[in-house]
Scaffold this motif. Sequence first.
Motif, PDB file in Angstrom:
ATOM      1  N   MET A 185       0.743  -1.343   0.161  1.00  0.00           N
ATOM      2  CA  MET A 185       0.072  -0.057  -0.101  1.00  0.00           C
ATOM      3  C   MET A 185       0.938   1.176   0.079  1.00  0.00           C
ATOM      4  SD  MET A 185      -3.069  -0.569  -0.061  1.00  0.00           S
ATOM      5  CE  MET A 185      -3.869   0.672   0.295  1.00  0.00           C
ATOM      6  N   GLU A 186       1.968   1.349   0.797  1.00  0.00           N
ATOM      7  CA  GLU A 186       2.698   2.419   0.778  1.00  0.00           C
ATOM      8  C   GLU A 186       3.545   2.582  -0.536  1.00  0.00           C
ATOM      9  OE1 GLU A 186       5.509   1.465   4.132  1.00  0.00           O
ATOM     10  OE2 GLU A 186       3.804   1.883   5.747  1.00  0.00           O
ATOM     11  N   THR A 187       4.009   1.432  -1.050  1.00  0.00           N
ATOM     12  CA  THR A 187       4.642   1.745  -2.275  1.00  0.00           C
ATOM     13  C   THR A 187       3.720   2.005  -3.342  1.00  0.00           C
ATOM     14  OG1 THR A 187       6.050  -0.230  -2.028  1.00  0.00           O
ATOM     15  CG2 THR A 187       5.913   0.267  -4.248  1.00  0.00           C
ATOM     16  N   GLN A 188       2.360   1.787  -3.415  1.00  0.00           N
ATOM     17  CA  GLN A 188       1.529   1.900  -4.342  1.00  0.00           C
ATOM     18  C   GLN A 188       1.054   3.580  -4.175  1.00  0.00           C
ATOM     19  OE1 GLN A 188      -2.323  -0.157  -4.289  1.00  0.00           O
ATOM     20  NE2 GLN A 188      -3.091   0.997  -5.985  1.00  0.00           N
ATOM     21  N   GLN A 189       1.070   4.211  -2.900  1.00  0.00           N
ATOM     22  CA  GLN A 189       0.812   5.551  -2.851  1.00  0.00           C
ATOM     23  C   GLN A 189       2.140   6.193  -3.295  1.00  0.00           C
ATOM     24  OE1 GLN A 189       0.288   5.903   1.358  1.00  0.00           O
ATOM     25  NE2 GLN A 189      -1.842   5.631   1.289  1.00  0.00           N
ATOM     26  N   LYS A 190       3.262   5.919  -3.251  1.00  0.00           N
ATOM     27  CA  LYS A 190       4.392   6.566  -3.619  1.00  0.00           C
ATOM     28  C   LYS A 190       4.551   6.423  -4.975  1.00  0.00           C
ATOM     29  CE  LYS A 190       9.487   6.146  -3.480  1.00  0.00           C
ATOM     30  NZ  LYS A 190      10.668   5.258  -3.243  1.00  0.00           N
ATOM     31  N   THR A 191       4.084   5.351  -5.625  1.00  0.00           N
ATOM     32  CA  THR A 191       3.976   5.155  -7.234  1.00  0.00           C
ATOM     33  C   THR A 191       3.064   5.948  -7.937  1.00  0.00           C
ATOM     34  OG1 THR A 191       4.775   2.869  -6.995  1.00  0.00           O
ATOM     35  CG2 THR A 191       3.792   3.493  -9.030  1.00  0.00           C
ATOM     36  N   ALA A 192       1.867   6.050  -7.251  1.00  0.00           N
ATOM     37  CA  ALA A 192       0.955   7.086  -7.593  1.00  0.00           C
ATOM     38  C   ALA A 192       1.436   8.566  -7.618  1.00  0.00           C
ATOM     39  CB  ALA A 192      -0.408   7.255  -6.806  1.00  0.00           C
TER      40      ALA A 192
END
Length: 118
Positions: free
Chosen positions: A69-76
Amino acid sequence: MNKATEKTTQQFESVFVSPMRSYTLTALDYYDQLVSAQLDAARAYSDMAIAQARTWLDVKDPDSFKKAMETQQKTAGEFMERVKGDTEKVTSIGQSFAQDSQKMAEETTKKAVETAKQ
């Protein structure tokens, strides 16, 4: 008669052929830059998507889910910055092409008027 034909040929070259050649070169350069920017963007977006998919494949427990989830937010966030930069790049390419085209049109019109006066 030969000199008149030669003068007409030179005028035709000066007023039509040369400006069209210059415009075509400018247009080809524009399309080359535009396609290159689009391909770079597509590659970057697909790399982001693949990396994100790999992250989700590693989810096995609550901690790895949190990390995904953290990686997804960073990627977004990175994605939005990339889109912004790509949009600015494409806009700049388009503006440059429009300015160059306008300048060529003005020069061609000026040459045509000068040639008509001769």
